[in-house]
Design a protein around this motif. Structure first.
Motif, PDB file in Angstrom:
ATOM      1  N   LEU A 197     -13.313  -1.394  -0.493  1.00 12.97           N
ATOM      2  CA  LEU A 197     -12.182  -1.656   0.099  1.00 12.97           C
ATOM      3  C   LEU A 197     -11.001  -2.108  -0.786  1.00 12.97           C
ATOM      4  O   LEU A 197     -11.041  -3.146  -1.269  1.00 12.97           O
ATOM      5  CB  LEU A 197     -11.925  -2.218   1.560  1.00 12.97           C
ATOM      6  CG  LEU A 197     -13.073  -1.934   2.645  1.00 12.97           C
ATOM      7  CD1 LEU A 197     -13.234  -2.966   3.964  1.00 12.97           C
ATOM      8  CD2 LEU A 197     -12.463  -0.441   3.157  1.00 12.97           C
ATOM      9  N   PRO A 198      -9.884  -1.256  -0.925  1.00 15.79           N
ATOM     10  CA  PRO A 198      -8.560  -1.602  -1.416  1.00 15.79           C
ATOM     11  C   PRO A 198      -8.144  -2.990  -0.883  1.00 15.79           C
ATOM     12  O   PRO A 198      -7.893  -3.166   0.252  1.00 15.79           O
ATOM     13  CB  PRO A 198      -7.711  -0.772  -1.421  1.00 15.79           C
ATOM     14  CG  PRO A 198      -8.330   0.586  -0.916  1.00 15.79           C
ATOM     15  CD  PRO A 198      -9.388   0.121  -0.215  1.00 15.79           C
ATOM     16  N   LEU A 250      -5.118  -3.599   1.525  1.00 18.42           N
ATOM     17  CA  LEU A 250      -4.846  -2.283   2.321  1.00 18.42           C
ATOM     18  C   LEU A 250      -6.056  -1.820   3.190  1.00 18.42           C
ATOM     19  O   LEU A 250      -5.873  -0.591   3.330  1.00 18.42           O
ATOM     20  CB  LEU A 250      -4.724  -1.399   1.206  1.00 18.42           C
ATOM     21  CG  LEU A 250      -3.783  -1.607   0.058  1.00 18.42           C
ATOM     22  CD1 LEU A 250      -3.546  -0.478  -0.870  1.00 18.42           C
ATOM     23  CD2 LEU A 250      -2.191  -1.493   0.807  1.00 18.42           C
ATOM     24  N   SER A 251      -6.506  -2.661   3.883  1.00 12.93           N
ATOM     25  CA  SER A 251      -7.480  -2.284   4.858  1.00 12.93           C
ATOM     26  C   SER A 251      -7.546  -3.038   6.233  1.00 12.93           C
ATOM     27  O   SER A 251      -6.645  -4.085   6.064  1.00 12.93           O
ATOM     28  CB  SER A 251      -9.216  -2.709   4.099  1.00 12.93           C
ATOM     29  OG  SER A 251      -9.010  -4.174   3.758  1.00 12.93           O
ATOM     30  N   THR A 289      -9.009   2.012   5.498  1.00 12.78           N
ATOM     31  CA  THR A 289      -8.271   1.778   4.541  1.00 12.78           C
ATOM     32  C   THR A 289      -6.772   2.502   5.004  1.00 12.78           C
ATOM     33  O   THR A 289      -6.844   3.669   5.581  1.00 12.78           O
ATOM     34  CB  THR A 289      -8.565   2.073   3.188  1.00 12.78           C
ATOM     35  OG1 THR A 289      -8.520   3.809   2.956  1.00 12.78           O
ATOM     36  CG2 THR A 289     -10.187   1.748   2.927  1.00 12.78           C
ATOM     37  N   SER A 290      -5.726   2.090   3.995  1.00 12.20           N
ATOM     38  CA  SER A 290      -4.496   2.726   4.143  1.00 12.20           C
ATOM     39  C   SER A 290      -4.611   4.331   3.983  1.00 12.20           C
ATOM     40  O   SER A 290      -3.694   4.980   4.000  1.00 12.20           O
ATOM     41  CB  SER A 290      -3.462   2.121   3.569  1.00 12.20           C
ATOM     42  OG  SER A 290      -3.552   1.959   2.200  1.00 12.20           O
TER      43      SER A 290
END
Length: 274
Positions: A31-32, A35-36, A50-51
């Motif tokens: 997962l970034p 950004l999750s 995630t985005s």
């Protein structure tokens, strides 16, 4: 969610009511960082996204996770997500609402529903005459499940020439029917900087952070049904029975969900055991 020594994100599990840390679970998929979000948790299954609109279902107890297939909507815009249990069919569903206000300002939202039993997405129709637009920062906001329906905040204009107003939209997970609810009385008169919906003692709550015209300064306000409660500005976890607050080391306070262990299975394509 926080980060572990291996730079993988982890979920911190805390005891109900006391908020005492029990243990941390390392998330087994990528997962970034930053950004999750945790979309929701139902019967031991967690939904994370995630985005970039990559979505996973995860059972930490059974040590299995599943990456959901791609969207059936094509290009996605601003996205709102919800996760819920379909009690009538013993199934799990993910709701995705997508809009592109900067590209298609007069086009209603695209809505799709994922079913775990079919492992596929399908479009869901909205039988409303209004022109609905999701909030620009809706990806960062929770979509609470209250009385079998997911809820989120949208902007609506019944006719093109009218100004858009905020409303609360609901999606019944079992019947897949949509409803439009009015905002709480007095909520629109506050100078608001942040808003979100939440579950509070089994009821839908509308939370705002904004400027107080009467007291001066800033305050948090909570509307639960027709009741109002104002709190001073502070980030804490609050026991709703005792009203005792406790500071807790959560780096992303929006990424929080209740969780209980279960053996709910994730089978089929793209399922991974670890």
């Amino acid at each position: 969610m926080n980060s572990s020594s291996s730079n993988r994100p982890v979920c911190t599990v805390a005891l109900d009511r006391t908020f005492d840390r029990i243990f941390e679970i390392e998330i087994p998929f990528d997962l970034p960082s930053g950004l999750s979000k945790i979309v929701g948790s139902c019967n031991g299954l967690m939904c994370l996204a995630t985005s970039t609109n990559v979505i996973y279902l995860w059972n930490p107890s059974a040590r299995k996770f599943k990456k959901l297939p791609g969207s059936c909507l094509g290009n996605l815009g601003v996205v709102t997500l919800g996760f819920a249990y379909h009690s009538e069919n013993n199934d799990y569903k993910v709701l995705r609402v997508s809009c592109c206000p900067w590209i298609r300002p007069n086009v209603p939202d695209d809505i799709e529903v994922y079913s775990l039993s079919s492992d596929s997405w399908r479009r869901a129709g909205m039988s409303l005459r209004a022109n609905v637009k999701a909030s620009d920062n809706s990806f960062l906001l929770p979509t609470p499940l209250v009385s079998g329906a997911l809820h989120w905040i949208s902007r609506v204009a019944e006719r093109e020439e009218e100004c858009k107003v905020e409303v609360i939209m609901s999606f019944n997970v079992n019947s897949e029917e949509f409803r439009m609810l009015r905002m709480p009385d007095g909520a629109m008169s506050i100078v608001r900087f942040q808003t979100c919906l939440a579950l509070f003692k089994g009821n839908l709550a509308f939370l705002t952070f904004g400027q107080s015209e009467q007291r001066g300064g800033y305050q948090y306000s909570i509307w639960v049904m027709r009741e109002t409660n104002n709190q001073e500005q502070k980030f804490v976890l609050v026991d709703t029975e005792t009203l005792h607050g406790k500071d807790f080391d959560i780096q992303q306070p929006l990424c929080v969900a209740t969780f209980m262990e279960s053996l709910a299975l994730l089978d089929g394509a793209n399922m991974v055991s670890y």
